[in-house]
Design a protein around this motif. Structure first.
Motif, PDB file in Angstrom:
ATOM      1  N   ASP A   8      45.106  38.109  36.906  1.00 26.34           N
ATOM      2  CA  ASP A   8      44.481  37.838  38.210  1.00 26.34           C
ATOM      3  C   ASP A   8      43.146  38.555  38.347  1.00 26.34           C
ATOM      4  OD1 ASP A   8      46.560  36.234  38.994  1.00 26.34           O
ATOM      5  OD2 ASP A   8      47.691  37.887  39.862  1.00 26.34           O
ATOM      6  N   LYS A   9      42.994  39.656  37.620  1.00 33.12           N
ATOM      7  CA  LYS A   9      41.737  40.417  37.693  1.00 33.12           C
ATOM      8  C   LYS A   9      40.683  39.890  36.732  1.00 33.12           C
ATOM      9  CE  LYS A   9      42.531  45.233  38.949  1.00 33.12           C
ATOM     10  NZ  LYS A   9      42.560  46.562  38.304  1.00 33.12           N
ATOM     11  N   CYS A  10      41.130  39.323  35.631  1.00 30.30           N
ATOM     12  CA  CYS A  10      40.203  38.882  34.579  1.00 30.30           C
ATOM     13  C   CYS A  10      39.207  37.883  35.138  1.00 30.30           C
ATOM     14  CB  CYS A  10      40.999  38.236  33.444  1.00 30.30           C
ATOM     15  SG  CYS A  10      39.971  37.470  32.188  1.00 30.30           S
ATOM     16  N   ILE A  11      37.927  38.116  34.823  1.00 32.49           N
ATOM     17  CA  ILE A  11      36.885  37.204  35.288  1.00 32.49           C
ATOM     18  C   ILE A  11      36.365  36.327  34.146  1.00 32.49           C
ATOM     19  CG2 ILE A  11      36.180  38.660  37.220  1.00 32.49           C
ATOM     20  CD1 ILE A  11      33.852  39.655  35.429  1.00 32.49           C
ATOM     21  N   ALA A  13      35.014  37.111  31.285  1.00 31.57           N
ATOM     22  CA  ALA A  13      33.748  37.510  30.690  1.00 31.57           C
ATOM     23  C   ALA A  13      33.772  37.432  29.168  1.00 31.57           C
ATOM     24  CB  ALA A  13      33.393  38.935  31.123  1.00 31.57           C
ATOM     25  N   GLN A  26      40.980  33.643  24.894  1.00 30.11           N
ATOM     26  CA  GLN A  26      40.795  33.180  26.272  1.00 30.11           C
ATOM     27  C   GLN A  26      41.382  31.791  26.418  1.00 30.11           C
ATOM     28  OE1 GLN A  26      36.420  34.313  26.061  1.00 30.11           O
ATOM     29  NE2 GLN A  26      36.773  34.359  28.259  1.00 30.11           N
ATOM     30  N   ASP A  30      40.355  27.908  31.677  1.00 22.30           N
ATOM     31  CA  ASP A  30      39.635  28.740  32.643  1.00 22.30           C
ATOM     32  C   ASP A  30      39.090  30.050  32.080  1.00 22.30           C
ATOM     33  OD1 ASP A  30      41.962  30.084  32.291  1.00 22.30           O
ATOM     34  OD2 ASP A  30      42.688  29.859  34.339  1.00 22.30           O
ATOM     35  N   VAL A  32      40.538  32.693  31.083  1.00 31.01           N
ATOM     36  CA  VAL A  32      41.285  33.915  31.368  1.00 31.01           C
ATOM     37  C   VAL A  32      41.924  34.455  30.084  1.00 31.01           C
ATOM     38  CG1 VAL A  32      43.350  34.799  32.562  1.00 31.01           C
ATOM     39  CG2 VAL A  32      41.660  33.444  33.806  1.00 31.01           C
ATOM     40  N   CYS A  55      35.986  46.148  29.239  1.00 32.06           N
ATOM     41  CA  CYS A  55      36.274  45.028  30.147  1.00 32.06           C
ATOM     42  C   CYS A  55      35.613  45.281  31.498  1.00 32.06           C
ATOM     43  CB  CYS A  55      37.782  44.869  30.334  1.00 32.06           C
ATOM     44  SG  CYS A  55      38.176  43.643  31.607  1.00 32.06           S
ATOM     45  N   ALA A  57      36.013  43.921  34.278  1.00 33.19           N
ATOM     46  CA  ALA A  57      36.893  43.733  35.432  1.00 33.19           C
ATOM     47  C   ALA A  57      38.045  44.723  35.450  1.00 33.19           C
ATOM     48  CB  ALA A  57      37.427  42.296  35.424  1.00 33.19           C
TER      49      ALA A  57
END
Ligand code: SF4
Length: 65
Positions: A8-11, A13, A26, A30, A32, A55, A57
């Motif tokens: 849920d935190k992963c953006i 990147a 990933q 999306d 993630v 990371c 995020a």
């Protein structure tokens, strides 16, 4: 070491994948993070720590077991 991720935190990147492609991937849809190896082999421990630290995020965690 045990790796985990807060998806849920992963953006998305992708920095973890660049730093440690054998440990992280990933999701195709999306971006993630997905963990490929929850328990990195000895040769990957330093790389795993770097990925967690980089990371943006703060979505990755490494528990020393
Ligand atoms: S570096 Fe962090 S934010 Fe980027 S894909 Fe990996 S877990 Fe997600």
């Amino acid at each position: 070491m045990k790796l985990s991720a807060d998806q849920d935190k992963c953006i998305g990147a992708g920095r973890c994948v660049l730093v440690a492609p054998e440990l992280f991937d990933q999701r195709d849809d999306d971006g993630v993070v997905e963990i490929l190896q929850e328990q990195p082999p000895p040769a990957q421990l330093e790389i795993a720590r770097n990925a967690v630290a980089l990371c943006p995020a703060a979505a990755l965690f490494a528990e020393d077991a």
